[in-house]
Design an enzyme around this catalytic site. Structure first.
Site, PDB file in Angstrom:
ATOM      1  N   GLU A 164      -8.575 -28.148  20.590  1.00  0.00           N
ATOM      2  CA  GLU A 164      -8.397 -29.563  21.150  1.00  0.00           C
ATOM      3  C   GLU A 164      -9.528 -30.290  20.623  1.00  0.00           C
ATOM      4  OE1 GLU A 164      -7.399 -29.614  25.270  1.00  0.00           O
ATOM      5  OE2 GLU A 164      -5.561 -29.290  24.797  1.00  0.00           O
ATOM      6  N   GLU A 219       0.031 -24.388  24.048  1.00  0.00           N
ATOM      7  CA  GLU A 219      -0.170 -24.033  25.371  1.00  0.00           C
ATOM      8  C   GLU A 219       0.717 -24.908  26.215  1.00  0.00           C
ATOM      9  OE1 GLU A 219      -4.170 -25.463  26.605  1.00  0.00           O
ATOM     10  OE2 GLU A 219      -5.256 -24.486  24.698  1.00  0.00           O
TER      11      GLU A 219
END
Ligand code: GLA
Ligand code: ZN
Length: 692
Positions: free
Chosen positions: A158, A316
C-alpha cells in the site's frame, strides 16, 4: 470466438484463494507453522502473500541475510500445492537502518523528521533507502524468482504518503524545471503566482506546501500532488527493476487501496496485474445502508479492472472484523460469500484476505483473520472462508474472462485533487465521490456493466461516457470529448464541469470551457445551496428522453443558457423557475446531455440512465426487472456469459429471468425461471452467448 485472457500465473490457472501470511511472527511456535499448512488446505486456500513486513527477519543486521525460515515456508508450500506472492519488504524497515541512516525516515508537512516506528514511514527519494531496497529485492529474486511455489511479486505494501525532506524538495524543483521547460515565468503564470505577491524569482524559493507556509496556491498544491504520485511510482519502478531480470515472466503487482495520494491509473501502467485491498464497512451505520456501500465497492472493483481491461486480484479483504473501524461489526450470514464473489463478479481472479492467522500482539491482534486465537477450524469465520474456497474451486472456467462494458464513467485523480482544493461554491462539501457514485449506482441497479476510466483514455470503445463534475479538464481532453460526440458517442456532464485546466487556472471565455460546444450551453453562474434549500427539476412534456415527473434538487445549482442545446427539463422554483436544468445537445452524429443541478432522488438517475442507455443501444446483463438493491454483473469468454446475481437489499428478493436458457453454475442444474435470492444471497448463472 474466445475472449478469454491468460490467467495471472500459468502455474496456477485457477481462482486464487488465500491470505497475507506472516510466519516470521511465529518462528518460536514451530507447531503453529505445521498446523497452518494443514488448515490452509482445509480452507481451500491455494495462495499466500509472504514476506510483506519481513525485512528485519531477512536482514537482522546490515548486510547479514537470513533466508532459512523463508526457504522452509516456501518449500513446504511447494510440497503442499500452495502458491505464494512473494513480497518485497520495503513497507517497513528495521530499526538498525533508521538508527544508522536517519535520512530514510520521512519528514512530515510540518518539516519535522519522524522517529523510527509505525510503517510506510520512509522517504521515496533517499538514495540509502533505494539502495537498501534494491539490494534486498535482488537477494530475494536471486533466491526465489524460480521457486516452484512463487507465482508473482507483491511489491511493498500500500504505497502512499509524502515526504518533505530536503532530498524531496530538490527532486520537486527538478521535476518542476522539467515540466515548465526551465522557465520560472511559465511556472509563475501556470500557478497564477502574482496573486498575493507569491511570484518566485528563483527555483530555490519553491517549497512543498506546508501548514505554516504555502497552502493557497492551487497550482502548487496540484503539482505537488502530481510530483508525490510520480515519485512514489518511480520508487515502485525502482523496486521492480531490482527483481525483474531474475525472471522476466514472473508477474508483478502492488496492492493498492482507495487512498488519495497516488494516481493509480498511472501506477497500474508499470504493473503486470492490478491488485487492491477492499475493506467495505458492511452493516456500518444506521444511515449508511449496505446497498450504497455495495455500489461504492462495485465502482472501485470496476475501476481497478478498467486500468488494464483485464482481471485483477482482490489482494486483501477481511474474513470478519477489521480493527480500525469506529465500531467493528461481524459480517452477517451470507455477507462473506456475497462480498467475496462480488469482487469476482467485477473481474477479480482471486479472493484474498488480511490475514491468515491473527497476530498474538501489537496493533492488529484483534483484526479479523481466517484463524482466530483459538487456533482451530471450528469457527463460523473458518467455515465461511472454506465455503468460499469450495465455490472458487468450481469457477476455474471463469478465470481470465472479461467484462465488455459499453458505458464508461470518468474518474480522474487530478480532477479529484483540484475539486477538493478549490475554495468556492460549497466549502461544506462538494461531494465529488458521492456524485460519481450517484450516477454509477443507477447503472449498477440496472445491471449495466461500467468501466471507470480517465479522461485521457480511449473513449471510442464506449457508446456512453459519463462525466460527473468534470471540474478540471484540459483543452486537449475537452477536444477529444467533442470529437467523440461528433462521431456518434453519447456524453453526459453535470454542473461544475469545465471550470479549470491542467494547472488549475480557470478557463476563460465562459464555462464549461472546452466542453461548451459539446454541451451547447453556457453556464453563467453556479451556486452552492444550504442543506435546507430545495429546488427541483421538472421534466418537459414530450422531452426527447420521454422522462416525466418532478424531482427535488439540492446542494448545487447552475444557471445555464442554451447555445444550441434543447431543454429537457426546467428548474422548479426560486428565481431559477423556468430556466433549463437538463439539456440535450445534438452534435454531429452524437448526443451530449447536461444536468445543471444535483437531483436528490436515486430513482431519477435510474429513469435517466434507463432512457439514455436504451437510446444509445446499450444492453443490460439481463433483460429482466431487477429489484432495488439487486444487481447483475457479467463476465464472458465470448462463448459463455457468466452472470452474477447479487442481493444487497437486506430482504429476500427474486428475479424473473428473461427467457433464455441458464444453468446454475454451482449446482450445474438448469436455473428456474424465477431465481430466489435470500438476504445477502448470490446466484451465479451461465448461458450460451449464441442464444442472444
Ligand atoms: C491494510 C494493510 C494490511 C493490514 C490491513 C488491515 O490493507 O495492507 O497490512 O494492515 O490494512 O485492515
Ligand atoms: Zn524525502
Amino acid at each position: 470466438m474466445s475472449k478469454k485472457l491468460p490467467a495471472v500465473s500459468s502455474k496456477a490457472p485457477v481462482m486464487l484463494h488465500g491470505a497475507d501470511y506472516n510466519p516470521e511472527q511465529w518462528l518460536r511456535y514451530p507447531e503453529v507453522l505445521r498446523e497452518d499448512i494443514r488448515l490452509m488446505k482445509l480452507a481451500g486456500c491455494n495462495v499466500m502473500s509472504v514476506g510483506i513486513f519481513s525485512w528485519v527477519s531477512l536482514e537482522p543486521e546490515e548486510g547479514v541475510f537470513t533466508f532459512d525460515w523463508l526457504d522452509h515456508v516456501l518449500d513446504s508450500f511447494a510440497e503442499n500445492g500452495i502458491y505464494a506472492f512473494l513480497a518485497t519488504p520495503s513497507g517497513a524497515r528495521p530499526a538498525w537502518m533508521s538508527e544508522k541512516y536517519p535520512e530514510v525516515l520521512r519528514v512530515e508537512r510540518n518539516r519535522v523528521r519522524n522517529l523510527h516506528g509505525f510503517r510506510h514511514n520512509h522517504c521515496y527519494t533517499s538514495p540509502v533507502y533505494r539502495d537498501k531496497t534494491a539490494t534486498l529485492n535482488a537477494k530475494l529474486a536471486e533466491r526465489y524468482a524460480h521457486h516452484p511455489a512463487v507465482i508473482g511479486w507483491h511489491i511493498s505494501n500500500e504505497f502512499g504518503g509524502e515526504c518533505h525532506c530536503d532530498l524531496c524538495q530538490n527532486a520537486f524543483r527538478e521535476w518542476l524545471k522539467a515540466k515548465y521547460k526551465g522557465s520560472l515565468d511559465e511556472l509563475n503564470h501556470a500557478w497564477w503566482a502574482a496573486f498575493w505577491s507569491h511570484t518566485y524569482t528563483s527555483w530555490e524559493q519553491i517549497d512543498s506546501p506546508a501548514p505554516h507556509g504555502e497552502t493557497q496556491v492551487h497550482g502548487l498544491n496540484l503539482d505537488w500532488r502530481r510530483f508525490v504520485s510520480e515519485r512514489t511510482i518511480d520508487f515502485c519502478r525502482h523496486e521492480i527493476a531490482a527483481v525483474r531480470d531474475f525472471n522476466p515472466d514472473l508477474p508483478v503487482t502492488t496492492n493498492m487501496h482507495m487512498i488519495d495520494g497516488i494516481d493509480y491509473r498511472e501506477l497500474a501502467k508499470i504493473l503486470d496485474v492490478v491488485s487492491w485491498d477492499a475493506y467495505p464497512e458492511w452493516h456500518y451505520t444506521e444511515n449508511d445502508d449496505d446497498v450504497r456501500l455495495a455500489a461504492w465497492t462495485a465502482l472501485n472493483h470496476d475501476m481497478f479492472r478498467s486500468f488494464k481491461h483485464k482481471p485483477f486480484l482482490l489482494m486483501e479483504s477481511t474474513p470478519s472484523l477489521t480493527n480500525w473501524q469506529s465500531v467493528s461489526k461481524l459480517k452477517r450470514p451470507g455477507m462473506h460469500k456475497l462480498s467475496s464473489l462480488q469482487a469476482v463478479a467485477h473481474g477479480s481472479d482471486s479472493v484474498q484476505y488480511f490475514q491468515w492467522r491473527k497476530s498474538r500482539g501489537s496493533s492488529e491482534k484483534f483484526h479479523g483473520a481466517v484463524l482466530d486465537h483459538s487456533g482451530h477450524a471450528e469457527t463460523r469465520v473458518f467455515r465461511d472462508v472454506a465455503e468460499v474456497g469450495k465455490t472458487l474451486a468450481g469457477l476455474t472456467e471463469v478465470v481470465g474472462t472479461v467484462t465488455p462494458a459499453e458505458t464508461a464513467i470518468l474518474f480522474d485523480w487530478d480532477n479529484r485533487w483540484a475539486i477538493k482544493d478549490a475554495q468556492g461554491i460549497r466549502n461544506s462539501g462538494l461531494k465529488y465521490e458521492e456524485t460519481v457514485l450517484q450516477h454509477y449506482r443507477a447503472l449498477w441497479e440496472l445491471g449495466i456493466p461500467v468501466d471507470v476510466i480517465g479522461s485521457g483514455d480511449d473513449l471510442t470503445r464506449y457508446k456512453l461516457v459519463i462525466a460527473p463534475m468534470l471540474y478540471l479538464i484540459s483543452e486537449e481532453n475537452g477536444q477529444r470529448i467533442e470529437k467523440y460526440v461528433e462521431q456518434g458517442g453519447t456524453f453526459l456532464a453535470t454542473y461544475w464541469s469545465g471550470v479549470v485546466g491542467e494547472t488549475d487556472l480557470c478557463h476563460l471565455g465562459g464555462f464549461p470551457g472546452p466542453l461548451r460546444r459539446t454541451l451547447g450551453i453556457w453556464a453563467e453562474e453556479t451556486e452552492g445551496l444550504h442543506s435546507r434549500d430545495v429546488n427541483g427539476l421538472v421534466l418537459n412534456a414530450d422531452n426527447a428522453l420521454k422522462l416525466s415527473g418532478d424531482y427535488d434538487a439540492h446542494e448545487i445549482a447552475e444557471l445555464i443558457h442554451l447555445e444550441g442545446a434543447e431543454a429537457l427539463g426546467y428548474y422548479r422554483s426560486d428565481f431559477y423557475a423556468g430556466q433549463p436544468a437538463l439539456t440535450l445537445n445534438k452534435l454531429g452524429a452524437g448526443r451530449a446531455y447536461h444536468l445543471a443541478t444535483r437531483v436528490k432522488d436515486a430513482a431519477f438517475y435510474v429513469e435517466l440512465y434507463a432512457a439514455i442507455t436504451a437510446k444509445a443501444g446499450i444492453g443490460r446483463v439481463l433483460e429482466s426487472e431487477l429489484p432495488a438493491g439487486v444487481t447483475a454483473q457479467l463476465r464472458t469468454d465470448g462463448e459463455h456469459d457468466y452472470i452474477f446475481l447479487q442481493n444487497f437489499s437486506g430482504t429476500e428478493a427474486s428475479v424473473t429471468l428473461d427467457g433464455l436458457v441458464y444453468t446454475d453454475l454451482e449446482s450445474g442444474e438448469a436455473a428456474p425461471e424465477v431465481v430466489a435470492l435470500p438476504v445477502n444471497g448470490l446466484v451465479m448463472l451461465k448461458r450460451k452467448v449464441a442464444q442472444k
